[in-house]
Design a protein around this motif. Sequence first.
Motif, PDB file in Angstrom:
ATOM      1  N   THR A 116       0.841  -1.197   0.000  1.00  0.00           N
ATOM      2  CA  THR A 116       0.000   0.000   0.000  1.00  0.00           C
ATOM      3  C   THR A 116       0.878   1.249   0.000  1.00  0.00           C
ATOM      4  N   LEU A 117       0.399   2.283  -0.663  1.00  0.00           N
ATOM      5  CA  LEU A 117       1.167   3.514  -0.799  1.00  0.00           C
ATOM      6  C   LEU A 117       1.202   4.278   0.524  1.00  0.00           C
ATOM      7  N   GLU A 118       2.392   4.674   0.937  1.00  0.00           N
ATOM      8  CA  GLU A 118       2.601   5.300   2.246  1.00  0.00           C
ATOM      9  C   GLU A 118       1.764   6.569   2.412  1.00  0.00           C
ATOM     10  N   GLU A 119       1.606   7.333   1.342  1.00  0.00           N
ATOM     11  CA  GLU A 119       0.898   8.619   1.448  1.00  0.00           C
ATOM     12  C   GLU A 119      -0.574   8.466   1.813  1.00  0.00           C
ATOM     13  N   TYR A 120      -1.115   7.251   1.646  1.00  0.00           N
ATOM     14  CA  TYR A 120      -2.541   7.042   1.937  1.00  0.00           C
ATOM     15  C   TYR A 120      -2.780   6.170   3.172  1.00  0.00           C
ATOM     16  N   GLN A 121      -1.754   5.957   3.999  1.00  0.00           N
ATOM     17  CA  GLN A 121      -1.904   5.069   5.146  1.00  0.00           C
ATOM     18  C   GLN A 121      -2.986   5.532   6.120  1.00  0.00           C
ATOM     19  N   ALA A 122      -3.039   6.829   6.383  1.00  0.00           N
ATOM     20  CA  ALA A 122      -4.048   7.357   7.311  1.00  0.00           C
ATOM     21  C   ALA A 122      -5.453   7.120   6.764  1.00  0.00           C
ATOM     22  N   GLU A 123      -5.609   7.300   5.457  1.00  0.00           N
ATOM     23  CA  GLU A 123      -6.908   7.083   4.817  1.00  0.00           C
ATOM     24  C   GLU A 123      -7.297   5.608   4.883  1.00  0.00           C
ATOM     25  N   ILE A 124      -6.322   4.709   4.656  1.00  0.00           N
ATOM     26  CA  ILE A 124      -6.590   3.266   4.705  1.00  0.00           C
ATOM     27  C   ILE A 124      -6.978   2.838   6.119  1.00  0.00           C
ATOM     28  N   GLU A 125      -6.305   3.392   7.119  1.00  0.00           N
ATOM     29  CA  GLU A 125      -6.628   3.055   8.509  1.00  0.00           C
ATOM     30  C   GLU A 125      -8.048   3.490   8.867  1.00  0.00           C
ATOM     31  N   LEU A 126      -8.445   4.651   8.370  1.00  0.00           N
ATOM     32  CA  LEU A 126      -9.820   5.109   8.607  1.00  0.00           C
ATOM     33  C   LEU A 126     -10.823   4.209   7.890  1.00  0.00           C
ATOM     34  N   LEU A 127     -10.477   3.804   6.669  1.00  0.00           N
ATOM     35  CA  LEU A 127     -11.353   2.882   5.942  1.00  0.00           C
ATOM     36  C   LEU A 127     -11.526   1.592   6.730  1.00  0.00           C
ATOM     37  N   ALA A 128     -10.434   1.063   7.283  1.00  0.00           N
ATOM     38  CA  ALA A 128     -10.487  -0.189   8.043  1.00  0.00           C
ATOM     39  C   ALA A 128     -11.345  -0.073   9.299  1.00  0.00           C
TER      40      ALA A 128
END
Length: 401
Positions: A116-128
Amino acid sequence: MTFKKSLTDHFKKFSASPFLFVGSGMSRRYLGAENWEELLKRFCGLIGGNYTKIRSQADGDLMKIASILAQSYSDKWWDSDIKGDKEERYTEHLLKKDSPLKIEISDYLKDIHKNTLEEYQAEIELLASSKIDGIITTNWDLFLESIFSEFSVFVGQDGLFSSRNHGIAEIYKIHGCASEPNSLILTSQDYELFRKKNPYLSSKLLTIFIEHPIIFLGYSLTDPHILEILEEIVECFPESKMDALKENIIFVEWSADADEPVLTESIILKTLPVKLIKASSYMEIFEVLSEVKRRIPAHIFRQIKDELYELVVTNDPKGKLYVKDVDDLDGAEGQPEFVVGYGAISKIKKSEEIAKQGIIGVTREDIVRDVIFDSGGYDDTSILINAFPNLIKGQVNISNI
């Protein structure tokens, strides 16, 4: 009114939590994955094919391009170095002419979700952390099941029809999955078969569309495959429910020019109004979804439904007694609002008899029998506090008990 407040208020109109309908745009955003044409170019190059020639032979139709490419793979793959050890690893999947290409694509996609792209980690965590009831997706990769690991996965249209599903904590991979290479909807022949089954798929999805807000992510408003599915659903939709449908469908359209997310309205299929969100980031959308109130986590609710279904259809508790401490409820927020219990009937009945007797009040004979034979199962403190006051009413002494 802010965007988050508008979206939160919209979700409050529904008694059920949202479903996500996820397309390839999400995989491109978070995994850097290719779009469909780029993926076909990649694998065409692996066998030294001329993509421009194939595209012209297929009149630019991506499904026809995939069909021609699948034939080339069938001709060249078996004697090519790119096969590697895949013949041994995928022996059980080598069933059809197009299997080699589907195996190559699946093998490539199986591990892509780990990058997963590092720049979107915060967004992915919120999605999870989003409180959703389930996901419908046309994506082949394993990204969604990797972050919603406790959701049950159903692959392809046949998976929906042949497996038990309860509409909660489930991922429906309607175009197949890299875990099952031959399930991929890739060639024109695959899409022809998919279309024949579309009415059955639409009827299966109809209940979800009636009961839940459906958030489309990673699609274009003009995506022909999604519009085709929606058209089937609209045709099946009860006329009396059509007004509600426009409230249920929310399209999220990525736009680099959107400084702030905006919730507006749009039209698809020429006559169907939908909610439209234009956003350059999904952060605020996922923040709202992560704050949706749930009584219990979706995956626990699905387990309850599954077990209760099993009890109903078999009429057999199988002698199981499962005890779970309140503090151990995985992911529960605050105190649970209800408890479901099932298990050995004899133990339940015993508990019911003791509880019932405690409500009605034990007799003197019950206490004597318990003292002599230790057969009542009473709590000493409860007897002293709850039973004795009733027994001694109107009595000068209790020596004769």
